[in-house]
Design a protein around this motif. Structure first.
Motif, PDB file in Angstrom:
ATOM      1  N   PHE A  89       0.845  -1.193   0.000  1.00  0.00           N
ATOM      2  CA  PHE A  89       0.000   0.000   0.000  1.00  0.00           C
ATOM      3  C   PHE A  89       0.876   1.237   0.000  1.00  0.00           C
ATOM      4  N   THR A  90       0.773   2.037  -1.044  1.00  0.00           N
ATOM      5  CA  THR A  90       1.623   3.218  -1.143  1.00  0.00           C
ATOM      6  C   THR A  90       0.783   4.466  -1.364  1.00  0.00           C
ATOM      7  N   SER A  91       1.233   5.560  -0.785  1.00  0.00           N
ATOM      8  CA  SER A  91       0.549   6.841  -0.937  1.00  0.00           C
ATOM      9  C   SER A  91       1.601   7.913  -1.174  1.00  0.00           C
ATOM     10  N   ILE A  92       1.283   8.881  -2.041  1.00  0.00           N
ATOM     11  CA  ILE A  92       2.207   9.996  -2.250  1.00  0.00           C
ATOM     12  C   ILE A  92       1.443  11.304  -2.049  1.00  0.00           C
ATOM     13  N   ASN A  93       1.956  12.144  -1.131  1.00  0.00           N
ATOM     14  CA  ASN A  93       1.370  13.465  -0.908  1.00  0.00           C
ATOM     15  C   ASN A  93       2.134  14.482  -1.751  1.00  0.00           C
ATOM     16  N   TYR A  94       1.421  15.329  -2.481  1.00  0.00           N
ATOM     17  CA  TYR A  94       2.112  16.304  -3.348  1.00  0.00           C
ATOM     18  C   TYR A  94       1.221  17.502  -3.624  1.00  0.00           C
ATOM     19  N   GLY A  95       1.786  18.496  -4.320  1.00  0.00           N
ATOM     20  CA  GLY A  95       0.975  19.626  -4.786  1.00  0.00           C
ATOM     21  C   GLY A  95       1.394  20.989  -4.259  1.00  0.00           C
ATOM     22  N   THR A  96       2.351  21.044  -3.316  1.00  0.00           N
ATOM     23  CA  THR A  96       2.681  22.334  -2.709  1.00  0.00           C
ATOM     24  C   THR A  96       4.004  22.921  -3.179  1.00  0.00           C
ATOM     25  N   CYS A  97       4.843  22.135  -3.841  1.00  0.00           N
ATOM     26  CA  CYS A  97       6.149  22.667  -4.259  1.00  0.00           C
ATOM     27  C   CYS A  97       5.952  23.647  -5.410  1.00  0.00           C
ATOM     28  N   ASN A 178       7.939  27.100   5.874  1.00  0.00           N
ATOM     29  CA  ASN A 178       9.210  26.905   5.160  1.00  0.00           C
ATOM     30  C   ASN A 178       9.701  25.462   5.179  1.00  0.00           C
ATOM     31  N   ARG A 179       8.960  24.592   5.874  1.00  0.00           N
ATOM     32  CA  ARG A 179       9.381  23.183   5.941  1.00  0.00           C
ATOM     33  C   ARG A 179       8.237  22.283   5.483  1.00  0.00           C
ATOM     34  N   PRO A 180       8.267  21.863   4.209  1.00  0.00           N
ATOM     35  CA  PRO A 180       7.185  21.027   3.674  1.00  0.00           C
ATOM     36  C   PRO A 180       6.965  19.749   4.472  1.00  0.00           C
ATOM     37  N   GLU A 181       8.001  19.283   5.177  1.00  0.00           N
ATOM     38  CA  GLU A 181       7.844  18.059   5.966  1.00  0.00           C
ATOM     39  C   GLU A 181       6.937  18.262   7.184  1.00  0.00           C
ATOM     40  N   THR A 182       6.523  19.517   7.423  1.00  0.00           N
ATOM     41  CA  THR A 182       5.563  19.755   8.508  1.00  0.00           C
ATOM     42  C   THR A 182       4.148  19.995   7.968  1.00  0.00           C
ATOM     43  N   TYR A 183       3.994  20.034   6.640  1.00  0.00           N
ATOM     44  CA  TYR A 183       2.660  20.222   6.060  1.00  0.00           C
ATOM     45  C   TYR A 183       1.810  18.985   6.369  1.00  0.00           C
TER      46      TYR A 183
END
Ligand SMILES: [Zn+2]
Length: 523
Positions: A89-97, A178-183
């Protein structure tokens, strides 16, 4: 991935210089492009000054990214590793860069999703795409990634993915822009990490759900009724109040027991050797790991989830209605408040990330109901079917519009810190109504829904590959060999009749469509 895109670009640009512009590359140039540190933006045409080489490099770069994404999708849909016969099961979060390099990757992820897999353009089952909606970034015309949001909507209309995560939702307050890893990001099914009490705060990367426990609430409601009846006779006007008070006593006790179970399991997991999951620890996939302190140094940042099943049936038993009515919602809020208060209390006391979890309960919805029926028989509006309603969801058979469903569930999603999902089932395809879909997604986001998914009819001809809404007969080739894709738990399922138990199948069949009755113009 931005540095790697830049690296690829420089590689192609060098070739372009050599073969198109007939320029020999020297060290000075490499330094200027930042080749050693890959720091030059691919849009910096002052640095990449030769137009012929630039255009060539851009074209090659786009092709390379597209092929890489195709390869990724292909692998994720063919690897059979989970328990030997299942796709991981894989998921990819994207869209903010908003950097050009990141935008190219997001664009390719959506493009390949729309194109589908292989010669028949099949809808891919994995990865679960999750588009992260963010104010000022991709929500409105004029936002830098608005075009990608529109493309995401097109993909949803045709392929059901992506789902939509709400970066701005109140539960992720305090994240660092400033840190996408906290989105805010989530696993496809709904599992998410809240604020970490052990120092990582809103960091999402490198953390996970360590273990969940689910409380089957309708059984507690039945027990409460029995106890109250013993204390007060049937005609006593205080019977309902007494039943509710008893229910809260039992629920509170069960929440405490769930906490004890989670701590026991957590301690057991922490006692394992790092060798049991060597790859995770050696490659820094679990944030915070310190070999000298053992694996608890990483696991303490994860989530201990207290889940729940069957809020709708519970309310039905206690007060003869559910949370689609104001009276039911009032009691629902009291129940969820207790979950939230206790999780916060445990979190501070034990310094572990307890969180309220709206459990997927793929199997439990059926097995719990089976046991319930064996014990209590068939009760109208409660056990006259083969499944309990998912977490705090509106019962699937309730007829209402999509906006109304969002209005109801958004009053409860805020209590959940370990993951929840809100669905709507649309009655017809929306391929030709992307504007309507946009209004719907934006409406869910503005109502503070953390994670939102839209189900549209998705039928595929297994003979020619044609995909649309056509039920039993392919309009292209006339074949009746049709696959009807359904989203059952957050992920897509090729054939839900073989993948899920009887209870879950019945739930899918009983789902009513949320018709666009209350027109978009009203909002
Ligand atoms: Zn066909």
């Amino acid at each position: 991935m931005v540095p790697y895109v830049r690296k690829s670009f420089v590689k192609h640009y060098k070739k372009g210089l050599k073969y198109i512009e007939n320029i020999e590359v020297d060290n000075e140039m490499c330094k200027m492009w930042g080749e050693d540190k890959t720091k030059a933006s691919i849009e910096d045409t002052d640095i990449f000054e030769y137009k012929g080489a630039y255009d060539y490099a851009m074209e090659m770069l786009k092709e390379e990214i597209h092929q890489a994404v195709e390869g990724l999708y292909h692998n994720l849909n063919t690897l059979q590793s989970r328990s030997g016969n299942q796709l991981p099961f894989t998921s990819i979060n994207y869209g903010t860069c908003t950097l050009p390099e990141g935008r190219l990757i997001t664009d390719a992820l959506l493009e390949v999703s729309i194109e589908g897999l292989g010669g028949r353009h099949r809808t891919s089952i994995f990865p679960c795409g999750i588009f992260q909606c963010m104010r000022g970034v991709n929500r409105q015309p004029g936002d830098p990634n608005y075009d990608l949001f529109r493309k995401a909507l097109r993909s949803t209309a045709q392929r059901l993915y992506p789902n939509y995560a709400n970066v701005d939702w109140s539960g992720n307050a305090g994240y660092d822009p400033n840190r996408p890893e906290t989105y805010f990001s989530t696993m496809g099914c709904r599992t998410a990490n809240g604020w970490d009490i052990n120092g990582f705060e809103q960091l999402k990367d490198g953390r996970g759900n360590i273990c969940p426990v689910t409380i089957i609430m309708p059984t507690l409601a039945m027990k409460a009724k029995e106890i109250a009846l013993e204390k007060a006779p049937m005609f006593d006007e205080n019977l309902e109040g007494l039943t509710i008070d008893t229910f809260f006593e039992i629920l509170d006790k069960k929440i405490h027991e769930a906490k004890d179970m989670l701590i026991e399991r957590y301690k057991w997991i922490c006692s394992q050797s790092p060798d049991s999951a060597k790859f995770l620890y050696e490659n820094g996939l679990m944030a915070g790991y310190n070999p000298e302190e053992g694996i608890e140094s990483a696991l303490k940042h994860g989530t201990l989830a207290i889940g729940q099943l069957g809020l709708a049936e519970t309310l039905q038993l206690l007060i003869d209605t559910d949370h689609t009515e104001p009276e039911g919602m009032k009691l629902a809020r009291r129940i969820e408040q207790l979950f939230e208060d206790r999780c916060l209390e445990f979190k501070n006391k034990y310094k572990l990330n307890f969180g309220v979890y709206y459990t997927p309960a793929e199997n439990l919805c059926f097995t719990a109901m089976k046991k319930f029926k064996d014990k209590y028989g068939i009760i109208e509006n409660v056990s006259d079917k083969d499944f309990f309603t998912n977490s705090m969801h509106v019962p699937v058979w309730k007829e209402m519009g999509p906006f109304e469903k969002i209005d109801i569930e958004s009053q409860l999603t805020g209590y959940s810190s370990a993951g929840c999902i809100t669905y709507v089932e649309l009655d017809s395809g929306v391929k030709n109504n992307i504007d309507g879909l946009e209004v719907l997604v934006n409406y869910a986001m503005s109502k503070d829904i953390p994670y939102f998914a839209i189900n549209v009819p998705n039928d595929m001809c297994l003979d020619c590959g044609y995909t649309d809404e056509f039920n039993n007969r392919c309009p292209e080739c006339g074949s009746t060999n049709i696959q009807q894709l359904r989203r059952v738990t957050g992920y897509l399922t090729g054939n839900y009749k073989t993948a899920f138990n009887q209870g879950k199948q019945q739930e899918v069949e009983m789902r009513c469509k949320h018709q666009w009755t209350h027109g978009i113009l009203e909002i």
